[in-house]
Design an enzyme around this catalytic site. Structure first.
Site, PDB file in Angstrom:
ATOM      1  N   PRO A 248       0.834  -1.213   0.000  1.00  0.00           N
ATOM      2  CA  PRO A 248       0.000   0.000   0.000  1.00  0.00           C
ATOM      3  C   PRO A 248       0.864   1.258   0.000  1.00  0.00           C
ATOM      4  O   PRO A 248       1.703   1.430   0.873  1.00  0.00           O
ATOM      5  CB  PRO A 248      -0.793  -0.102   1.312  1.00  0.00           C
ATOM      6  CG  PRO A 248      -0.391  -1.385   1.963  1.00  0.00           C
ATOM      7  CD  PRO A 248       0.810  -1.919   1.268  1.00  0.00           C
ATOM      8  N   GLU A 249       0.685   2.080  -1.016  1.00  0.00           N
ATOM      9  CA  GLU A 249       1.430   3.329  -1.108  1.00  0.00           C
ATOM     10  C   GLU A 249       0.434   4.471  -0.989  1.00  0.00           C
ATOM     11  O   GLU A 249      -0.728   4.222  -0.680  1.00  0.00           O
ATOM     12  CB  GLU A 249       2.212   3.319  -2.432  1.00  0.00           C
ATOM     13  CG  GLU A 249       3.167   2.123  -2.412  1.00  0.00           C
ATOM     14  CD  GLU A 249       3.893   1.846  -3.714  1.00  0.00           C
ATOM     15  OE1 GLU A 249       3.626   2.529  -4.709  1.00  0.00           O
ATOM     16  OE2 GLU A 249       4.718   0.936  -3.712  1.00  0.00           O
TER      17      GLU A 249
ATOM     18  N   HIS B 216      -3.514 -14.441  10.716  1.00  0.00           N
ATOM     19  CA  HIS B 216      -2.896 -13.202  10.233  1.00  0.00           C
ATOM     20  C   HIS B 216      -3.709 -11.959  10.593  1.00  0.00           C
ATOM     21  O   HIS B 216      -3.347 -10.859  10.236  1.00  0.00           O
ATOM     22  CB  HIS B 216      -2.718 -13.267   8.719  1.00  0.00           C
ATOM     23  CG  HIS B 216      -1.953 -14.479   8.270  1.00  0.00           C
ATOM     24  ND1 HIS B 216      -0.638 -14.690   8.622  1.00  0.00           N
ATOM     25  CD2 HIS B 216      -2.324 -15.537   7.514  1.00  0.00           C
ATOM     26  CE1 HIS B 216      -0.228 -15.840   8.094  1.00  0.00           C
ATOM     27  NE2 HIS B 216      -1.226 -16.367   7.421  1.00  0.00           N
TER      28      HIS B 216
ATOM     29  N   ARG C 188       2.690 -10.773   6.224  1.00  0.00           N
ATOM     30  CA  ARG C 188       4.150 -10.734   6.421  1.00  0.00           C
ATOM     31  C   ARG C 188       4.572  -9.925   7.633  1.00  0.00           C
ATOM     32  O   ARG C 188       5.746  -9.913   7.989  1.00  0.00           O
ATOM     33  CB  ARG C 188       4.819 -10.234   5.141  1.00  0.00           C
ATOM     34  CG  ARG C 188       4.622 -11.242   4.010  1.00  0.00           C
ATOM     35  CD  ARG C 188       5.336 -10.864   2.750  1.00  0.00           C
ATOM     36  NE  ARG C 188       6.782 -10.912   2.896  1.00  0.00           N
ATOM     37  CZ  ARG C 188       7.636 -10.576   1.930  1.00  0.00           C
ATOM     38  NH1 ARG C 188       7.175 -10.172   0.760  1.00  0.00           N
ATOM     39  NH2 ARG C 188       8.924 -10.640   2.127  1.00  0.00           N
TER      40      ARG C 188
END
Ligand SMILES: [Zn+2]
Length: 291
Positions: free
Chosen positions: A2-3, A113, A133
């Site tokens: 995500p940017e 997660h 991650r």
């Protein structure tokens, strides 16, 4: 990852699910490097608070709470922030998906997660954070407390001007692509948008930042603002894990010229798009259009 556009789209769409709602209870996973604030302290600090506003700085989302404290979320590589009613295969691992009937795949179920679940006093949907991650970061800051992660951010990439890029390029001996990814120069900029903006400006990513002219910096800054603005309009780029808070995909991945198009013909000249590694990041460019 995500940017800026993906974080801004998330901010706009998750805002109505957070602002004005009083938090009843927060569930977290065990302590890990995801939690800058220990999870038990985070749970205590958020419970009973009402979210007053939701802001963005670069790739950080900042929820301002009614006691003046702030809850800060950075989604790292694979962080997903969404409503419990969201439906998307991107919110499940492929093994989990294959074990479920098509109907069961239609509903999100918190898995190993899912590191954060925010439940509210009202009956509305929970807000969840999932991060496979765990390169994301979660932290809580008391009223008035500063943090180097926020303090060191440069100008927001949506507001960048050519003069800032030009000045930064004189100071650093690095490739222009690396300069664009430096969050202390340009907050929120990320890999996809750096590759796209350099392509549309005709500047090769490996060129020394100090050799990009003032005029090119002006065009580059303008292109960065346009590319980011356009991605926000389309809902962001869903290339791997990114989904919007309702589980739908963004659309910018269909508009990209070079990013993740290695071996395909350039859409402007037909030359083959190349991929190199620069500053440890996959970097895509057209050897003919970019000098
Ligand atoms: Zn080309």
């Amino acid at each position: 990852m995500p940017e800026l556009p993906e974080v801004e789209v998330t901010r706009r769409r998750i805002e109505p699910l957070l602002v004005g709602r009083r938090i009843r209870k927060v569930h977290t996973t065990e302590p890990s490097y995801l939690f800058i604030t220990p999870p038990n302290q985070l749970r205590r600090s958020l419970s009973g608070r009402t979210v007053g506003a939701l802001a963005r700085r670069g790739k950080y989302l900042i929820a301002v709470l009614d006691d003046g404290s702030r809850f800060v979320v950075h989604r790292g590589m694979t962080g997903q922030l969404f409503s419990e009613s969201a439906v998307s295969p991107r919110l499940m691992s492929s093994t989990a998906r294959s074990a479920l009937s098509p109907e069961a795949q239609q509903r999100f179920r918190p898995d190993a997660h899912t590191h954060l679940r925010i439940c509210f006093e009202d009956a509305g949907p929970e807000v969840l954070l999932r991060d496979v991650r765990k390169f994301g970061k979660l932290m809580w800051l008391r009223a008035g407390e500063e943090h180097p992660r926020l303090d060191r951010l440069g100008i927001d990439a949506l507001e960048i001007g050519g003069e800032v890029l030009f000045a930064a390029g004189r100071k650093r001996k690095t490739a222009i692509k690396n300069l664009l990814l430096d969050q202390s120069v340009l907050a929120g900029m990320g890999n996809i948008y750096a590759d796209e903006a350099l392509f549309l400006t005709g500047v090769r990513p490996t060129r020394a930042a100090g050799r990009v002219t003032r005029r090119e910096c002006d065009r580059l800054a303008q292109t960065i603002r346009q590319v980011l603005g356009r991605s926000i309009e389309t809902g962001g780029a869903s290339i791997r894990d990114y989904v919007t808070p309702d589980g739908s995909d963004g659309g910018y991945q269909f508009e990209r010229w070079v990013y993740a198009r290695k071996g395909e013909p350039c859409g402007q000249c037909g030359e083959t798009i190349r991929r190199i590694v620069l500053g440890q990041r996959g970097t895509h460019y057209c050897p003919s259009c970019q000098k």
